[in-house]
Scaffold this active site. Structure first.
Site, mmCIF file in Angstrom:
data_model
loop_
_atom_site.group_PDB
_atom_site.id
_atom_site.type_symbol
_atom_site.label_atom_id
_atom_site.label_comp_id
_atom_site.label_asym_id
_atom_site.label_seq_id
_atom_site.Cartn_x
_atom_site.Cartn_y
_atom_site.Cartn_z
ATOM 1 N N LYS A 195 -1.937 32.801 -18.161
ATOM 2 C CA LYS A 195 -2.074 33.687 -19.097
ATOM 3 C C LYS A 195 -2.026 35.053 -18.795
ATOM 4 C CE LYS A 195 -6.367 34.769 -18.588
ATOM 5 N NZ LYS A 195 -7.016 36.259 -17.841
ATOM 6 N N ASP B 12 -12.410 31.941 -21.534
ATOM 7 C CA ASP B 12 -10.683 31.890 -22.014
ATOM 8 C C ASP B 12 -10.143 30.377 -22.000
ATOM 9 O OD1 ASP B 12 -9.570 33.419 -18.902
ATOM 10 O OD2 ASP B 12 -10.626 31.693 -19.219
HETATM 11 C C1 LIG Z 1 -11.975 37.989 -17.915
HETATM 12 C C2 LIG Z 1 -11.146 37.129 -18.631
HETATM 13 C C3 LIG Z 1 -10.110 37.725 -19.595
HETATM 14 O O1 LIG Z 1 -9.480 36.974 -20.219
HETATM 15 O O2 LIG Z 1 -10.281 36.339 -17.959
HETATM 16 P P1 LIG Z 1 -10.102 36.231 -16.313
HETATM 17 O O3 LIG Z 1 -10.164 37.533 -15.366
HETATM 18 O O4 LIG Z 1 -11.379 35.513 -15.723
HETATM 19 O O5 LIG Z 1 -9.084 35.341 -16.057
HETATM 20 C C4 LIG Z 1 -12.022 35.977 -19.370
HETATM 21 O O6 LIG Z 1 -12.836 36.611 -20.361
HETATM 22 C C5 LIG Z 1 -12.917 35.419 -18.329
HETATM 23 O O7 LIG Z 1 -12.982 34.043 -18.883
HETATM 24 P P2 LIG Z 1 -13.545 33.084 -17.634
HETATM 25 O O8 LIG Z 1 -12.737 33.130 -16.275
HETATM 26 O O9 LIG Z 1 -13.485 31.532 -18.409
HETATM 27 O O10 LIG Z 1 -15.051 33.623 -17.515
HETATM 28 P P3 LIG Z 1 -16.314 32.490 -17.503
HETATM 29 O O11 LIG Z 1 -16.180 31.527 -16.313
HETATM 30 O O12 LIG Z 1 -16.476 32.132 -19.001
HETATM 31 O O13 LIG Z 1 -17.334 33.780 -17.170
HETATM 32 C C6 LIG Z 1 -17.537 34.049 -15.766
HETATM 33 C C7 LIG Z 1 -18.620 35.135 -15.877
HETATM 34 O O14 LIG Z 1 -17.848 36.274 -16.359
HETATM 35 C C8 LIG Z 1 -18.628 37.142 -17.200
HETATM 36 N N1 LIG Z 1 -18.130 37.197 -18.614
HETATM 37 C C9 LIG Z 1 -16.990 36.532 -18.807
HETATM 38 C C10 LIG Z 1 -16.318 36.579 -20.228
HETATM 39 C C11 LIG Z 1 -17.099 37.449 -21.005
HETATM 40 N N2 LIG Z 1 -16.426 37.680 -22.273
HETATM 41 N N3 LIG Z 1 -18.091 38.292 -20.843
HETATM 42 C C12 LIG Z 1 -18.648 38.255 -19.269
HETATM 43 O O15 LIG Z 1 -19.655 38.897 -19.017
HETATM 44 C C13 LIG Z 1 -19.985 36.511 -17.316
HETATM 45 O O16 LIG Z 1 -20.688 36.841 -16.343
HETATM 46 C C14 LIG Z 1 -19.645 34.999 -16.857
HETATM 47 O O17 LIG Z 1 -20.765 34.261 -16.120
HETATM 48 N N1 LIG Z 2 -8.909 23.273 -11.281
HETATM 49 C C1 LIG Z 2 -9.405 24.635 -10.753
HETATM 50 N N2 LIG Z 2 -8.589 25.745 -10.695
HETATM 51 C C2 LIG Z 2 -8.662 26.713 -10.342
HETATM 52 N N3 LIG Z 2 -10.120 27.366 -10.141
HETATM 53 C C3 LIG Z 2 -10.994 26.454 -10.393
HETATM 54 C C4 LIG Z 2 -10.622 24.961 -10.667
HETATM 55 N N4 LIG Z 2 -11.847 24.397 -10.968
HETATM 56 C C5 LIG Z 2 -12.768 25.299 -10.493
HETATM 57 N N5 LIG Z 2 -12.323 26.568 -10.391
HETATM 58 C C6 LIG Z 2 -13.250 27.629 -10.244
HETATM 59 O O1 LIG Z 2 -12.801 28.707 -11.097
HETATM 60 C C7 LIG Z 2 -13.025 29.984 -10.731
HETATM 61 C C8 LIG Z 2 -12.001 30.838 -11.672
HETATM 62 O O2 LIG Z 2 -10.884 30.164 -11.644
HETATM 63 P P1 LIG Z 2 -9.452 30.672 -12.287
HETATM 64 O O3 LIG Z 2 -9.648 30.484 -13.919
HETATM 65 O O4 LIG Z 2 -8.241 30.435 -11.767
HETATM 66 O O5 LIG Z 2 -9.715 32.446 -12.330
HETATM 67 P P2 LIG Z 2 -9.149 33.614 -13.325
HETATM 68 O O6 LIG Z 2 -9.658 33.150 -14.850
HETATM 69 O O7 LIG Z 2 -9.717 34.894 -12.729
HETATM 70 O O8 LIG Z 2 -7.577 33.510 -13.096
HETATM 71 C C9 LIG Z 2 -12.628 30.037 -9.264
HETATM 72 O O9 LIG Z 2 -13.189 30.825 -8.500
HETATM 73 C C10 LIG Z 2 -12.498 28.485 -8.913
HETATM 74 O O10 LIG Z 2 -13.505 28.443 -7.658
#
Ligand SMILES: C[C@@](CO)(OP(=O)(O)O)[C@H](O)COP(=O)(O)OP(=O)(O)OC[C@H]1O[C@@H](n2ccc(N)nc2=O)[C@H](O)[C@@H]1O
Ligand SMILES: Nc1ncnc2c1ncn2[C@@H]1O[C@H](COP(=O)(O)OP(=O)(O)O)[C@@H](O)[C@H]1O
Length: 292
Positions: free
Chosen positions: A23, A148
């Site tokens: 995404k 997400d």
């Molecule tokens: C920031 C976003 C934007 O799409 O994407 P990524 O950069 O990770 O891909 C998402 O909201 C990330 O979603 P995801 O990667 O599933 O995050 P999670 O594991 O739920 O959260 C990891 C940490 O990010 C913070 N978190 C996440 C989402 C949110 N709306 N508020 C937060 O404060 C929290 O501290 C949480 O403990």
């Molecule tokens: N199957 C998986 N693929 C990728 N990351 C994983 C998986 N299972 C657990 N993780 C953990 O989830 C964290 C976030 O992964 P990812 O969703 O790829 O990050 P982002 O949302 O920033 O793209 C990574 O630090 C990784 O250690």
């Protein structure tokens, strides 16, 4: 041929593959921090025709096995395994599964690799185990694994609010993207808990197409990760460059594959990258609908 149901052997699929698509956040506004520590977001998600490959095979025991590119992630921490166990417990399923992962997406890259793996696992096992949960039920499970995950379960380009689970579907024109992954892992948690994160952007007033849009994580990530700053600067030669999510992946958008390919061919040697077209319907959903 006698086609009545009673005489036909119902061929239920016992093994199939699904993509776990990437995404992009075409913008990401952070409106404030909530009581639970998570942040209220306003962001626009679209999917790419590019992602991890997952193969699911039904097993008669309740064991969940994850093979392939599990790299250094312990089984219990792998979001694929966590998703399978969550669904198995929630539905008291007597089935298990053998799941193989071919990792294509950069970990922690802001392209949702782990969350997408978890979502495709929930979607696939819901079908393989005949759980028949609705997308809403699967999303309510998925959000426990990551903010997400719901957008991947819903499977449509969407304007998202809440922590990323309140979705309004949108139709976006298909574009070509060159996505660049500077060799730096950015922890989502580290960015969201950092005191310097911009977290006071007001909610959009009116259609997002007519507003000034940004990724509020960019200024902080550029400060913490010089390689991201360099990547955004380098990409500016070709088109306006943006970072997705909390990074570190950055991208440029084009109307044609040729333009995206040109950037990829000129990428400095120490950066990884890929090109892909955007789609409004997640490829995982398209594949799932073709499985009977
Ligand atoms: C920031 C976003 C934007 O799409 O994407 P990524 O950069 O990770 O891909 C998402 O909201 C990330 O979603 P995801 O990667 O599933 O995050 P999670 O594991 O739920 O959260 C990891 C940490 O990010 C913070 N978190 C996440 C989402 C949110 N709306 N508020 C937060 O404060 C929290 O501290 C949480 O403990
Ligand atoms: N199957 C998986 N693929 C990728 N990351 C994983 C998986 N299972 C657990 N993780 C953990 O989830 C964290 C976030 O992964 P990812 O969703 O790829 O990050 P982002 O949302 O920033 O793209 C990574 O630090 C990784 O250690």
């Amino acid at each position: 041929m006698n086609g009545t149901l009673t005489n036909m052997t119902m061929h239920t699929m016992t093994s199939f593959s699904l993509l776990a698509p990437a995404k992009l956040n075409l913008f990401l506004h952070i409106n404030g921090r909530r009581e639970d520590g998570y942040h209220e977001l306003e962001t626009l998600f679209t999917f790419l025709n590019y992602g991890d490959q997952l193969t699911f095979t039904l097993s008669e025991t309740t064991e969940i096995e994850v093979t392939g590119d599990t790299s250094n992630i312990p089984l219990k921490d792998n979001l694929i395994y966590k998703a399978a166990v969550l669904l198995q417990k929630h539905t008291n399923s007597l089935f298990g599964a053998k799941i193989n992962l071919t990792k294509i997406l950069p970990m922690g890259g802001g392209v949702g690799g782990g969350s997408s793996d978890a979502a495709s696992t929930l979607l696939a096992l819901n079908k393989l185990w005949h759980c028949q949960l609705s997308l809403q039920e699967l999303a309510a499970l998925g959000v426990q694994l990551g903010a997400d995950v719901p957008v991947f379960i819903n499977g449509k380009s969407a304007l998202a609010q809440g922590i990323g689970e309140k979705l309004v579907n949108v139709e976006l024109p298909s574009k070509w993207y060159c996505v660049v992954h500077p060799s730096e892992h950015v922890s989502t948690a580290k960015i969201f808990t950092h005191p310097d994160l911009k977290r006071n952007t007001p909610k959009l007033k009116g259609p997002w197409q007519q507003q000034t849009l940004a990724n509020d994580c960019e200024p902080l990530v550029k400060k913490l990760c010089p390689e991201v700053e360099k990547t955004l600067q380098w990409l500016l030669k070709y088109a306006p460059s943006k970072m997705t999510g909390t990074g570190s992946c950055c991208f440029v958008e084009f109307a044609t594959q040729k333009e995206a390919q040109h950037v990829l061919e000129n990428l400095p040697h120490n950066w990884d990258g890929f090109i892909a077209s955007s789609v409004n319907i997640s490829p995982a959903h398209t594949q799932l609908n073709a499985i009977h």
